[in-house]
Design an enzyme around this catalytic site. Structure first.
Site, PDB file in Angstrom:
ATOM      1  N   ASP A 199       2.224   0.769  -7.937  1.00 52.57           N
ATOM      2  CA  ASP A 199       1.473  -0.488  -7.855  1.00 52.57           C
ATOM      3  C   ASP A 199       2.287  -1.597  -8.538  1.00 52.57           C
ATOM      4  OD1 ASP A 199      -0.562  -2.408  -7.549  1.00 52.57           O
ATOM      5  OD2 ASP A 199      -2.135  -0.944  -7.859  1.00 52.57           O
ATOM      6  N   HIS A 222       4.927  -2.891  -6.528  1.00 55.59           N
ATOM      7  CA  HIS A 222       4.445  -4.101  -5.863  1.00 55.59           C
ATOM      8  C   HIS A 222       4.943  -5.393  -6.501  1.00 55.59           C
ATOM      9  CE1 HIS A 222       0.848  -1.693  -4.014  1.00 55.59           C
ATOM     10  NE2 HIS A 222       2.029  -1.218  -3.679  1.00 55.59           N
TER      11      HIS A 222
END
Ligand code: NAG
Ligand code: NAG
Ligand code: NAG
Ligand code: NAG
Length: 360
Positions: A199, A222
């Site tokens: 993430d 991310h």
């Protein structure tokens, strides 16, 4: 379940803030508070044994477990080493309202959350590996934190924290495993670290200011993401400075995202000296109506984009203002492909950029 934790708590640490946020620990039944294991927290007694015994219970727990270090005037602990293997399926170390704490892993320090059993359950509220809640003047050095069930390092309500030479890693496919998750905190510096997760490399949420990220390598993951206005909330983020960071194979590089119906602002943000390798959305503003975005500078951003749109400045009718872009050179990571920029409802100064940015 293998779990190896080697933490050396150098120095003593001192707490003066008595503000309480106990509600954050109550979802977990296996809570081991060092005070229940004989820690005195009087600044004079050596609390090392109490910490070790509390650690042993945490480690032996069935299911998820939390080791809590609560606010007290002072804990004296020396050369504390937390080791496994543990029975607990995941362990959170929760530090609440402790000021002046130094955690130094001396390069062999490592916290492995063994969170893989949690990753399969997408809707579960997952334990965080290390949670600093209302801690001031915190220093964390030379530590590896890996495979957390949820975010690896969460920082909430802290003022003053420096993280140096950390290695944070989890597989690309592990969901919701932010490297750092920062909320309601200020004066936070993360430097000289490598963050590879499934993430965000760093998620910066509402109530945060004076957040610096310097000399980091992010990826996979991310990217660095500033997000605010979720659930119609009023939130602000300002003075975020990302400097000399490298993104490798991440979904985003520099991202600002605001949610529809929220309010507040994101301002005084700089992304400077950024290197990109095969990043899907190198520069992205995703503004939905409600939260203002202003005074954002992108300067010296080089590298390659994995998608056709290297720069996406998608502002709502509210507009983004005082946006500065200069010395940007992003090309496609695929040979002979061209990349474009998309820009709307934006006011500012666009200097030299590749691809060319023209706003409507
Ligand atoms: C913790 O547990 C280990 C293994 O069971 C044991 O060797 C050690 O003495 C225990 N330490 C404390 C402080 O209780
Ligand atoms: C944090 O450290 C600074 C400088 O050492 C000091 O002035 C300040 O009082 C400390 N803050 C807290 C809350 O301990
Ligand atoms: C954070 O970045 C800003 C802008 O580059 C700089 O002025 C400031 O000194 C930095 N703070 C820290 C603690 O590194
Ligand atoms: C940028 O960071 C790298 C390490 O990641 C370092 O070697 C280099 O000196 C830094 N450059 C500047 C200008 O600070």
């Amino acid at each position: 379940m293998q779990l190896i934790i080697t933490l050396i708590l150098a120095l003593s640490f001192v707490s003066t803030c008595l503000c309480k946020r106990w509600n954050l620990v109550d979802r977990n039944d296996n809570i081991y508070n060092v005070m229940q294991y004989g820690a005195r927290g009087d600044g004079k007694s050596d609390d090392s044994q109490a910490f070790l015994t509390a650690w042993n219970s945490t480690c032996e727990a069935q299911g998820a477990a939390t080791l809590v270090i609560p606010p007290r005037l002072s804990f004296l602990v020396n050369n504390l080493i937390f080791t496994g293997p543990c029975k607990a399926t995941s362990i959170t170390i929760q530090v609440i309202s402790v000021n002046g704490l130094t955690i130094d892993g001396h390069n062999s320090g490592s916290i492995d959350g063994y969170g893989s059993t949690w990753w399969e359950c997408r809707s579960c509220a997952r334990p965080i590996a290390v949670y600093f809640n209302h801690c001031n003047n915190l220093t964390v050095n030379n530590l590896r934190v890996s495979n957390s069930a949820g975010a690896h390092i969460a920082i909430n309500g802290c003022n003053g924290a420096t993280f140096s030479r950390l290695l944070v890693d989890a597989p690309r496919t592990s969901p919701n495993t932010d490297g750092f998750n920062i909320a309601s905190s200020k004066n936070i510096l993360i430097q000289d670290s490598k963050i590879s997760t499934g993430d965000d490399c760093i998620a910066i949420n509402g109530g945060s200011s004076y957040i610096n990220a310097t000399r980091l390598v992010c990826g996979p993951g991310h990217g660095i993401s500033i997000g605010l206005g979720k659930d119609h909330s009023y939130e602000t983020v300002e003075e975020v400075h990302v400097h000399n960071c490298t993104f490798i194979g991440t979904t985003n590089g520099a991202r600002i995202k605001t949610f529809l119906g929220g309010s507040g602002y994101a301002r005084k943000i700089t992304f400077d000296q950024i290197y990109l390798q095969n990043v899907r959305n190198p520069i992205i503003i995703d503004q939905h109506y409600g939260v203002k975005v202003s005074e954002v500078t992108y300067h010296g951003i080089d590298g390659t984009s994995a998608s056709d749109i290297a720069i996406k400045l998608d502002c709502s009718s509210l507009g983004c203002s005082n946006i500065v872009m200069d010395q940007i050179n992003i090309v496609s990571s695929q040979k002979e492909k061209k990349v474009n920029a998309f820009c709307q409802n934006l006011q500012g100064t666009i200097e030299s950029t590749v691809p060319k940015v023209s706003c409507t």
